[in-house]
Design an enzyme around this catalytic site. Sequence first.
Site, short mmCIF file in Angstrom:
data_model
loop_
_atom_site.label_atom_id
_atom_site.label_comp_id
_atom_site.label_asym_id
_atom_site.label_seq_id
_atom_site.Cartn_x
_atom_site.Cartn_y
_atom_site.Cartn_z
N HIS A 319 -33.23 43.59 13.74
CA HIS A 319 -34.38 43.06 14.46
C HIS A 319 -34.40 43.62 15.86
O HIS A 319 -33.34 43.82 16.45
CB HIS A 319 -34.33 41.52 14.51
CG HIS A 319 -35.66 40.93 14.82
ND1 HIS A 319 -36.09 40.73 16.10
CD2 HIS A 319 -36.66 40.52 14.00
CE1 HIS A 319 -37.30 40.23 16.07
NE2 HIS A 319 -37.68 40.09 14.81
N ASP A 376 -36.87 37.81 6.58
CA ASP A 376 -37.40 38.38 5.34
C ASP A 376 -36.34 38.57 4.27
O ASP A 376 -36.67 38.80 3.11
CB ASP A 376 -38.06 39.73 5.63
CG ASP A 376 -39.31 39.56 6.46
OD1 ASP A 376 -40.11 38.69 6.12
OD2 ASP A 376 -39.46 40.28 7.46
N1 CMC Z 1 -30.56 49.52 7.90
C1 CMC Z 1 -29.80 50.53 8.40
N2 CMC Z 1 -29.80 50.92 9.69
C2 CMC Z 1 -30.60 50.27 10.52
C3 CMC Z 1 -31.41 49.18 10.08
C4 CMC Z 1 -31.36 48.82 8.73
N3 CMC Z 1 -32.13 47.81 8.27
N4 CMC Z 1 -32.11 48.70 11.13
C5 CMC Z 1 -31.76 49.43 12.19
N5 CMC Z 1 -30.84 50.39 11.84
C6 CMC Z 1 -30.18 51.35 12.73
C7 CMC Z 1 -31.12 52.47 13.12
O1 CMC Z 1 -31.01 53.57 12.24
C8 CMC Z 1 -30.67 52.79 14.53
O2 CMC Z 1 -29.52 53.59 14.45
P1 CMC Z 1 -29.21 54.67 15.61
O3 CMC Z 1 -29.00 53.87 16.85
O4 CMC Z 1 -27.98 55.38 15.13
O5 CMC Z 1 -30.42 55.56 15.69
C9 CMC Z 1 -30.24 51.44 15.09
O6 CMC Z 1 -29.89 50.64 13.94
C10 CMC Z 1 -31.34 50.73 15.88
O7 CMC Z 1 -32.47 50.63 15.04
P2 CMC Z 1 -33.95 50.83 15.53
O8 CMC Z 1 -34.80 51.23 14.37
O9 CMC Z 1 -33.96 51.75 16.72
O10 CMC Z 1 -34.28 49.37 16.01
P3 CMC Z 1 -35.71 48.75 16.22
O11 CMC Z 1 -35.54 47.63 17.12
O12 CMC Z 1 -36.65 49.83 16.63
O13 CMC Z 1 -36.15 48.28 14.75
C11 CMC Z 1 -36.40 46.98 12.78
C12 CMC Z 1 -36.05 46.98 14.28
C13 CMC Z 1 -36.57 45.54 12.31
C14 CMC Z 1 -37.75 47.71 12.57
C15 CMC Z 1 -35.29 47.70 11.98
O14 CMC Z 1 -34.08 47.01 12.15
C16 CMC Z 1 -35.64 47.83 10.49
O15 CMC Z 1 -36.30 48.78 10.11
N6 CMC Z 1 -35.18 46.86 9.65
C17 CMC Z 1 -35.53 46.84 8.24
C18 CMC Z 1 -36.94 46.31 8.07
C19 CMC Z 1 -37.00 44.80 8.27
O16 CMC Z 1 -36.21 44.04 7.73
N7 CMC Z 1 -38.02 44.36 9.03
C20 CMC Z 1 -38.28 42.93 9.26
C21 CMC Z 1 -38.13 42.51 10.68
S1 CMC Z 1 -38.13 40.71 10.84
C22 CMC Z 1 -39.71 40.20 10.37
C23 CMC Z 1 -40.74 40.40 11.42
O17 CMC Z 1 -41.26 41.49 11.54
O18 CMC Z 1 -41.01 39.43 12.16
#
Ligand code: CMC
Length: 456
Positions: A319, A376
Site C-alpha cells: 500500500h 483487498d
Molecule cells: N508484490 C511484489 N512487490 C511489490 C508489491 C507487490 N504487491 N507492491 C509493491 N512492491 C514492490 C515494488 O516492486 C517496489 O519495489 P522497488 O522498490 O524494488 O522498485 C516497492 O515494493 C514499492 O512499490 P511501489 O509500486 O513503488 O509502491 P506504490 O506505493 O507506488 O504502490 C501499490 C502501492 C498498492 C500500487 C502496490 O503495492 C501494488 O501494486 N500492490 C498490488 C495491488 C494491490 O493490492 N492494490 C490494492 C491497494 S489497497 C486498495 C485500495 O486501492 O484502496
Amino acid sequence: MKRKKLPKLESEIIDTVSLRRNNTQEEWQLDVRKASIGPDSIDIRRLYGDSKMFTWDPGFTSTASCTSAITYIDGGAGQLLYRGYPIEQLAEHSDYMETCYLLLYGNLPQPEEKEQFVDEITNHTLIHGQLETFYKGFMRGAHPMAIMVGVVGALSAFYHDSTDINDPEQRKLAAHRMIAKMPTIAAYAYQYANGMAFPPPKNKFSYAENLLQMLFSVQSEDYVMNPKIVKAIDRFLILHADHEQNASTSTVRLAASSGANPFACVASGIASLWGPAHGGANEAVLKMLAQIGNKKNIAKYVAKAKDKNDPFRLMGFGHRVYKNFDPRATVMRDSAYEILEELGIKDPRMELAMELEQIALNDDYFKEKNLYPNVDFYSGIILSAIGLPTNMFTPMFAIGRTVGWLAHWKEMFSDPDFKIGRPRQIYVGEPARDYIQMNDRGHTNRPLRFNKFWQR
Ligand code: CMC
C-alpha cells in the site's frame, strides 16, 4: 451534548522553511502549514511565481493536493479515522448509513437526523425506467464495471434537476441519489449478465439488505436474508467508504475541479477504481489464487513477485500509505472467517491465502519493503462465499466508496483555496523545430518505427 463544529479547511501557518538553489545562491522562504494530526506541509504555491521552478513528484508521493477534514490515515501506525472515529469502532458499532452520514456531514447523526437521512436515501433507490433499457445495449458478458462507468455517467442525462453544482439543493440531491442508486445499478449489471429480470429495490429493507436482495432474488423467489451475511456486507461497505486522497478520489476531485457535473465525476472515479493496482485488486487477488492453484506453487509465485523483470505482483499486498498493516484488512480477515464458518464453507482459497500471507510476511523482500496484506486480500473471500462472481467484487467496492467520492466532491466546494486541478511537468522532449516536408524525410528499410512505439 454540545456538537463539535466542523473544522475549517484553512490550515494555520506555523513556520517557514528556506529553499536554496546552490548554483545561484538564490533563496526562497516557504510557509509551513499545520495539520491537525499527521505531517505538516510546505506551501509551495508561490514557488513557481517566485523562482520559475516547479516541484517534481510523480505519483504524488510527497504532495498534499488539498486540505481535507474527512479521513485521516497514519500509515506507520496502521490507523484509519473517518471524521476522527477509528475504523475498527465504526466496523463494530456503526452501520453503513450512519457512516455515510458521518462522512458527508461530519458528525455521527442524532436519531432524527439518521431517520431523515435513511428516508431520503431510501426514496431514491429506484432508477429511471428509461435507464433500465440502457443495459440492453451492453453485451451480456460485459464487465459490470464497464456497465457501471456507462450507466453512472448516463445518470447526468436523466437527472437534469441535480446537475447544477452551484445550487446547494441540487448538490445534496445528486449526492443522495448516487448513494441510493449505486446498489441498484451494480445489482442490475449482475442480473443482466445472468439474463434475469431486475428486482425492484424495496423500502422495507436496510441498505445492505436491499443490495443483497437485488443481487440474489429472482422473480420466482425472494432472497432469504441471513443476518450474518447482511452484517458482513454492511461492514464491507463501511470499510470501503473512504480512504482520503487515493487514486479514484483524486480522479473525482480533478474531474470536479473543472466544474463537471457530479454524475460524470463519480463515473470517472469508478473508471479509476477499476484498475488492478486500486479497487480492481480484489478481483485480481482471486484470479491470482486460482493461478497459484495450490500450496506447493506458492514459492514459485513469491519468487516471480520478487523478480524485477517479471510483471507479476502479489495482488492484495502493499500500500502507498500503510507501511505496517492495513487496519481494514484485519477486520476483513475476521469477517471472512466468520462468514466461512457461518456458511460451513471450507474454501481452499482461504487456506492458500493464509499460507501465502505467512510466507510473504516472513520473506525478507516483503519485510524490507513493508508489504503487508491490504483490504483487498480478504474481501474477495467474503464476496465469493456469498455467491458473487469475481467480476462483481470491484462494483461492490464502488458502491461502498461512492459516499467517500461525494464527501470529497462536496468538500472541494467549501475549500477557500479551490482551483481547477492543473499539474505541471518537466518537459524533456524536443525543443522547437521546423516542420519537415514529406519528400525531405528520407526512407527506411528498417521495421516501421510506430510498431515498436507501444512497447514499454
Ligand atoms: N508484490 C511484489 N512487490 C511489490 C508489491 C507487490 N504487491 N507492491 C509493491 N512492491 C514492490 C515494488 O516492486 C517496489 O519495489 P522497488 O522498490 O524494488 O522498485 C516497492 O515494493 C514499492 O512499490 P511501489 O509500486 O513503488 O509502491 P506504490 O506505493 O507506488 O504502490 C501499490 C502501492 C498498492 C500500487 C502496490 O503495492 C501494488 O501494486 N500492490 C498490488 C495491488 C494491490 O493490492 N492494490 C490494492 C491497494 S489497497 C486498495 C485500495 O486501492 O484502496
